[in-house]
Scaffold this motif. Sequence first.
Motif, PDB file in Angstrom:
ATOM      1  N   ARG A  57     -23.569 -19.738  32.040  1.00  0.00           N
ATOM      2  CA  ARG A  57     -24.422 -20.521  30.998  1.00  0.00           C
ATOM      3  C   ARG A  57     -25.614 -20.164  30.612  1.00  0.00           C
ATOM      4  O   ARG A  57     -26.560 -19.577  31.435  1.00  0.00           O
ATOM      5  CB  ARG A  57     -24.682 -21.836  32.064  1.00  0.00           C
ATOM      6  N   GLU A  58     -25.933 -20.400  29.460  1.00  0.00           N
ATOM      7  CA  GLU A  58     -27.120 -20.239  28.563  1.00  0.00           C
ATOM      8  C   GLU A  58     -27.766 -18.723  29.125  1.00  0.00           C
ATOM      9  O   GLU A  58     -29.025 -18.354  29.364  1.00  0.00           O
ATOM     10  CB  GLU A  58     -28.118 -21.322  28.756  1.00  0.00           C
ATOM     11  N   ALA A  59     -27.136 -17.635  29.059  1.00  0.00           N
ATOM     12  CA  ALA A  59     -27.284 -16.436  29.405  1.00  0.00           C
ATOM     13  C   ALA A  59     -28.050 -15.474  28.371  1.00  0.00           C
ATOM     14  O   ALA A  59     -28.649 -14.502  28.939  1.00  0.00           O
ATOM     15  CB  ALA A  59     -26.023 -15.539  30.045  1.00  0.00           C
ATOM     16  N   VAL A  60     -27.860 -15.964  27.229  1.00  0.00           N
ATOM     17  CA  VAL A  60     -28.355 -14.887  26.143  1.00  0.00           C
ATOM     18  C   VAL A  60     -29.413 -15.509  25.327  1.00  0.00           C
ATOM     19  O   VAL A  60     -29.068 -16.734  24.889  1.00  0.00           O
ATOM     20  CB  VAL A  60     -27.242 -14.215  25.306  1.00  0.00           C
ATOM     21  N   LYS A  61     -30.549 -15.053  25.001  1.00  0.00           N
ATOM     22  CA  LYS A  61     -31.393 -15.748  24.170  1.00  0.00           C
ATOM     23  C   LYS A  61     -30.970 -15.320  22.788  1.00  0.00           C
ATOM     24  O   LYS A  61     -30.953 -14.378  22.304  1.00  0.00           O
ATOM     25  CB  LYS A  61     -32.738 -15.241  24.435  1.00  0.00           C
ATOM     26  N   VAL A  62     -31.073 -16.503  22.027  1.00  0.00           N
ATOM     27  CA  VAL A  62     -30.680 -16.311  20.454  1.00  0.00           C
ATOM     28  C   VAL A  62     -31.720 -17.087  19.741  1.00  0.00           C
ATOM     29  O   VAL A  62     -32.684 -17.829  20.366  1.00  0.00           O
ATOM     30  CB  VAL A  62     -29.269 -16.793  20.174  1.00  0.00           C
ATOM     31  N   ASP A  63     -31.874 -16.834  18.405  1.00  0.00           N
ATOM     32  CA  ASP A  63     -32.630 -17.384  17.459  1.00  0.00           C
ATOM     33  C   ASP A  63     -33.071 -18.873  17.713  1.00  0.00           C
ATOM     34  O   ASP A  63     -34.147 -19.412  17.662  1.00  0.00           O
ATOM     35  CB  ASP A  63     -32.370 -17.269  16.151  1.00  0.00           C
ATOM     36  N   ASP A  64     -32.082 -19.698  17.828  1.00  0.00           N
ATOM     37  CA  ASP A  64     -31.989 -21.111  18.060  1.00  0.00           C
ATOM     38  C   ASP A  64     -31.780 -21.640  19.514  1.00  0.00           C
ATOM     39  O   ASP A  64     -31.612 -22.830  19.694  1.00  0.00           O
ATOM     40  CB  ASP A  64     -30.787 -21.856  17.110  1.00  0.00           C
ATOM     41  N   GLY A  65     -32.136 -20.678  20.468  1.00  0.00           N
ATOM     42  CA  GLY A  65     -32.279 -21.222  22.051  1.00  0.00           C
ATOM     43  C   GLY A  65     -31.652 -20.091  22.630  1.00  0.00           C
ATOM     44  O   GLY A  65     -31.872 -19.093  22.944  1.00  0.00           O
ATOM     45  N   PHE A  66     -30.475 -20.717  23.432  1.00  0.00           N
ATOM     46  CA  PHE A  66     -29.694 -19.960  24.470  1.00  0.00           C
ATOM     47  C   PHE A  66     -28.146 -20.167  24.289  1.00  0.00           C
ATOM     48  O   PHE A  66     -28.031 -21.251  23.738  1.00  0.00           O
ATOM     49  CB  PHE A  66     -30.242 -20.162  25.884  1.00  0.00           C
ATOM     50  N   GLU A  67     -27.504 -19.135  24.407  1.00  0.00           N
ATOM     51  CA  GLU A  67     -26.016 -19.180  24.175  1.00  0.00           C
ATOM     52  C   GLU A  67     -25.273 -18.656  25.722  1.00  0.00           C
ATOM     53  O   GLU A  67     -26.011 -17.875  26.028  1.00  0.00           O
ATOM     54  CB  GLU A  67     -25.634 -18.231  23.229  1.00  0.00           C
ATOM     55  N   SER A  68     -24.202 -19.465  25.939  1.00  0.00           N
ATOM     56  CA  SER A  68     -23.431 -18.929  27.137  1.00  0.00           C
ATOM     57  C   SER A  68     -22.385 -17.921  26.800  1.00  0.00           C
ATOM     58  O   SER A  68     -22.230 -17.559  25.612  1.00  0.00           O
ATOM     59  CB  SER A  68     -22.738 -20.145  27.565  1.00  0.00           C
ATOM     60  N   LEU A  69     -22.219 -17.088  27.866  1.00  0.00           N
ATOM     61  CA  LEU A  69     -21.204 -16.037  27.711  1.00  0.00           C
ATOM     62  C   LEU A  69     -19.933 -16.480  28.456  1.00  0.00           C
ATOM     63  O   LEU A  69     -20.006 -16.853  29.671  1.00  0.00           O
ATOM     64  CB  LEU A  69     -21.551 -14.645  28.267  1.00  0.00           C
TER      65      LEU A  69
END
Length: 186
Positions: free
Chosen positions: A152-164
């Motif tokens: 959960r929410e493992a990767v920082k992206v421009d608009d927050g975090f994304e899960s893998l």
Amino acid sequence: MDSTQTVLETPDRRGARVRLRPTMSSDIEFVLSLENDPANLPFITPWERTQHEAAIRFPDFRHFIIEGGSGLDAVGFMILIGCRSRNQSLELKRMVVQSKGEGYGRAALRVAKKAAFDELQAHRLWLDVKSRNQRAKALYEGEGFTLEGVLREAVKVDDGFESLVVMSMLRSEFAQRRGDGLELPA
């Protein structure tokens, strides 16, 4: 890995023809251009040039150019990690294909599975995929990978975090699929 150098016709409905060949230093610009293509950036975390150069040389990695079509032109790249793992667990770290929807990704994945289980003697082939990458998740599911869980929410992206989403295939599952005619022959 001699068979990864051999042209393999895949059973893909599009009849995509691919082979994997080891990436050379002269291929790095192509690899970087694919990673930095706006169509691919939302779905991957690009590496620096030095990371790709190291992956080409490091014995635990297999960095490949995916060649496809009748002329076997470069159509993408793929990285396997853990090729010398005592746990026999290989990671499909990255697969990026230039032309989407032509069957090259599916065909390359089939060649990679064959190489992982037949030549590198993997017990397990695993990967993670960004949760928003629906096309890749559908490909992996269709090719027999099983959902293991979500980071959960493992990767920082421009608009927050994304899960893998973590997925895998075991040697026994690959063997069953091969027996069912769903994988490349030995």
